[in-house]
Design a protein around this motif. Structure first.
Motif, mmCIF file in Angstrom:
data_model
loop_
_atom_site.group_PDB
_atom_site.id
_atom_site.type_symbol
_atom_site.label_atom_id
_atom_site.label_comp_id
_atom_site.label_asym_id
_atom_site.label_seq_id
_atom_site.Cartn_x
_atom_site.Cartn_y
_atom_site.Cartn_z
ATOM 1 N N ILE A 82 0.801 -1.228 0.000
ATOM 2 C CA ILE A 82 0.000 0.000 0.000
ATOM 3 C C ILE A 82 0.834 1.279 0.000
ATOM 4 N N ILE A 100 -2.727 -0.092 -13.731
ATOM 5 C CA ILE A 100 -3.617 -1.259 -13.729
ATOM 6 C C ILE A 100 -3.119 -2.227 -12.674
ATOM 7 N N LEU A 101 -4.064 -2.635 -11.847
ATOM 8 C CA LEU A 101 -3.771 -3.398 -10.662
ATOM 9 C C LEU A 101 -3.839 -4.885 -10.915
ATOM 10 N N ARG A 105 -1.781 -13.033 -5.873
ATOM 11 C CA ARG A 105 -2.038 -13.904 -4.719
ATOM 12 C C ARG A 105 -1.126 -15.135 -4.723
ATOM 13 N N PHE B 77 -6.295 3.002 -0.084
ATOM 14 C CA PHE B 77 -6.112 1.562 -0.094
ATOM 15 C C PHE B 77 -5.768 1.038 1.294
ATOM 16 N N GLY B 78 -6.571 1.482 2.226
ATOM 17 C CA GLY B 78 -6.407 1.025 3.603
ATOM 18 C C GLY B 78 -7.159 -0.275 3.811
ATOM 19 N N ILE B 82 -8.929 -2.840 0.787
ATOM 20 C CA ILE B 82 -8.170 -4.000 0.292
ATOM 21 C C ILE B 82 -9.019 -5.248 0.103
ATOM 22 N N LEU B 85 -11.405 -4.634 -2.706
ATOM 23 C CA LEU B 85 -10.703 -4.651 -3.990
ATOM 24 C C LEU B 85 -10.471 -6.069 -4.479
ATOM 25 N N MET B 86 -10.117 -6.963 -3.563
ATOM 26 C CA MET B 86 -9.883 -8.347 -3.962
ATOM 27 C C MET B 86 -11.181 -8.974 -4.471
ATOM 28 N N GLY B 87 -12.292 -8.641 -3.826
ATOM 29 C CA GLY B 87 -13.576 -9.152 -4.288
ATOM 30 C C GLY B 87 -13.933 -8.599 -5.662
ATOM 31 N N GLU B 89 -11.887 -7.611 -7.908
ATOM 32 C CA GLU B 89 -10.980 -8.263 -8.857
ATOM 33 C C GLU B 89 -11.486 -9.668 -9.211
ATOM 34 N N ASP B 90 -11.941 -10.416 -8.202
ATOM 35 C CA ASP B 90 -12.497 -11.754 -8.463
ATOM 36 C C ASP B 90 -13.622 -11.664 -9.494
ATOM 37 N N ALA B 93 -12.359 -10.220 -13.103
ATOM 38 C CA ALA B 93 -11.440 -11.074 -13.858
ATOM 39 C C ALA B 93 -12.252 -12.014 -14.729
ATOM 40 N N ILE B 99 -8.486 -3.350 -13.913
ATOM 41 C CA ILE B 99 -8.873 -2.324 -12.943
ATOM 42 C C ILE B 99 -7.813 -1.228 -12.906
#
Lengths: 331, 331
Positions: A82, A100-101, A105, B77-78, B82, B85-87, B89-90, B93, B99
């Protein structure tokens, strides 16, 4: 903010605010033409204030850049990524680049998928980072790439890293300077490059003031508490503790307090990371090594811009010196 | 990984792995044609395994999408952004969307700049999030937009939010069910929607078992410790504490332990957030409300895909029920 779309600023607005002609504004924003530097700066500041974005129309016909950068991390955007990301963003925003992020994982297939997708999108460059400082495999693409925090295993790659050994030495020297002479080092698993590099440096710095070999364990508060129990049993005259992370240091200060041992009066303690959630909530707040991750991110971003723009060849490896944030746990 | 560039998979590789013709693979990947659903799924799985990316060549001529989404956050992005964001991205994708990251750092000018830049890049959609659940101004652009966690002030906007009141009620009901009858509520600043909504819900749930009006303060461990001192002075028979955050709950358990009061034997404690750094490091580990931020992110991503693809009209507001993670602090 409802009418923002109607409010998208035009270059005439920028020129007017900066007090220059449209042609001058265009030259300033595209870094072309002969202009005084203060004029260029004034125009850019006006553009920034208005939120003006230099569009495709403002770029030269030969410009094939996408003004897009891929940021690939294994850290799931955890606490190392971060601050680094914010630094990267600072540096790239000045170059009008979007980020782009890509969060791999720690999955190799996922990483391959992302890299293929970024290539297909013709990104101008890549920044690769992660949660450890162990060298990682080079991605080996023909795209400008900078490794940040986590270096690659290829010395030809461009990497921007923190000097962990120097950080650990700073903490150890600080305890010596404050008068501690019976010091121990409690840190994470020895197989981690971070733990090992810091331990070597602490040993070299402390010499005979290190009363026992480094205690390797886990990056956790619980390990900090356990280590204190072990150390007090064997070395009740302990007067300093260099910890490998702020989480460990927090566990250490908690257990010392529970044992009735004053920090820093009887034992001085240092952490590592300057992770404020841990360092400021500790009682007392922790003296700790700050690796300057945001600065590392800015340096990685600037290095990538240099590579993309091809104006200067940056060094293959840049090492950033950490700094010691001194708080009550060691004074 | 050096030769990844040469290893970029082709559609013939996908077809071969899935055991179908190239034409079938193409239809499956582009969601066109008449195919059995399991065939489509098998092809997509093969594509995912190989890291195959559907390129511009594979899209129909009328496809003007950029397959790019802007994620705008005020949270730097605290810890709230986070997992969300991962959700996201899931979910994205699966739709082959990239993103672009925009961290406004609570700066209105910065936000305007980013929004203009995202428009210029013709993103397919926007996800807007932040660190608080206080409604924020609508960005009001003519681009599909979903607000996640932080709703907008415009009821016409699409928002996906957590049911904080229900979460607080779950924690309070749990303490009642465990037998606590003299309960207090310690939480953050009353001006925050989160603190206020949770306090109202705790009061409604506990009724006469709430021994004192909610104690509003700060989202910090220190406030948790201070609140315990205040409460024990006025209500030494306290037997339960519903805390508004895990940080507060951690401070609470620390101070109760220091006072020699057993958790959960004498006082049961619950937190809020399931922030593992705090919840698992507490002694004992915290029973806490998990708002399901990753699931919230997935829902926001799927909702945005629905809006972009225009196939179904998602509801304007979707409210996700939290769950209670039960650990030793309340048993």
């Amino acid at each position: 903010m409802k009418n923002l779309q109607n409010a998208v600023p035009r270059i005439v607005d920028v020129a007017e605010l900066a007090g220059v002609s449209v042609s001058t504004a265009s030259k300033a924003l595209n870094d072309t033409g002969q202009l005084r530097e203060d004029t260029r700066t004034r125009v850019k500041e006006a553009a920034a204030r208005l939120g003006f974005v230099v569009g495709a129309a403002g770029r030269g016909p030969a410009d094939t850049r996408t003004y897009t950068v891929g940021l690939l991390t294994t850290d799931s955007f955890g606490r190392f990524t971060i601050p680094l990301l914010m630094g990267v963003e600072d540096a790239l925003a000045a170059g009008r680049m979007a980020i782009i992020l890509c969060d791999t994982r720690d999955d190799v297939l996922r990483e391959r998928h992302y890299l293929a997708s970024l290539q297909e999108r013709r990104v101008d460059g890549l920044i690769i980072t992660g949660r450890t400082t162990d060298p990682r495999p080079s991605v080996g693409l023909q795209i400008p790439t900078v490794y940040a925090f986590s270096p690659s295993d290829d010395p030809e790659d461009h990497a921007v890293v923190a000097d962990e050994g120097a950080g650990a030495a700073m903490a150890a020297e600080h305890l010596l300077a404050m008068g501690s002479r019976r010091i121990a080092h409690v840190t994470g698993p020895q197989r981690h490059h971070s733990a090992d590099a810091r331990a070597v440096s602490v040993q070299e710095t402390l010499g005979d003031s290190l009363i026992t070999p480094a205690l390797f364990g886990h990056w956790s508060e619980e390990w900090g508490r356990t280590a204190v129990d072990m150390l007090l049993a064997s070395h009740p005259d302990l007067d300093g503790l260099v910890c490998g992370s702020d989480q460990i240091a927090r566990g250490v200060t908690d257990r010392l307090r529970e044992k009735g041992i004053d920090v820093p009066g009887q034992v001085r303690v240092t952490g590592f990371d300057n992770w404020e959630v841990m360092a400021l909530a500790s009682r007392p707040p922790l003296t700790t090594v700050d690796m300057g991750l945001a600065e590392l991110g800015r340096l990685a971003g600037r290095t990538l811009l240099d590579l993309v723009e091809g104006r200067t060849e940056p060094p293959r490896r840049q090492v950033l010196a950490p700094r010691l944030e001194v708080r009550a746990s060691s004074l």
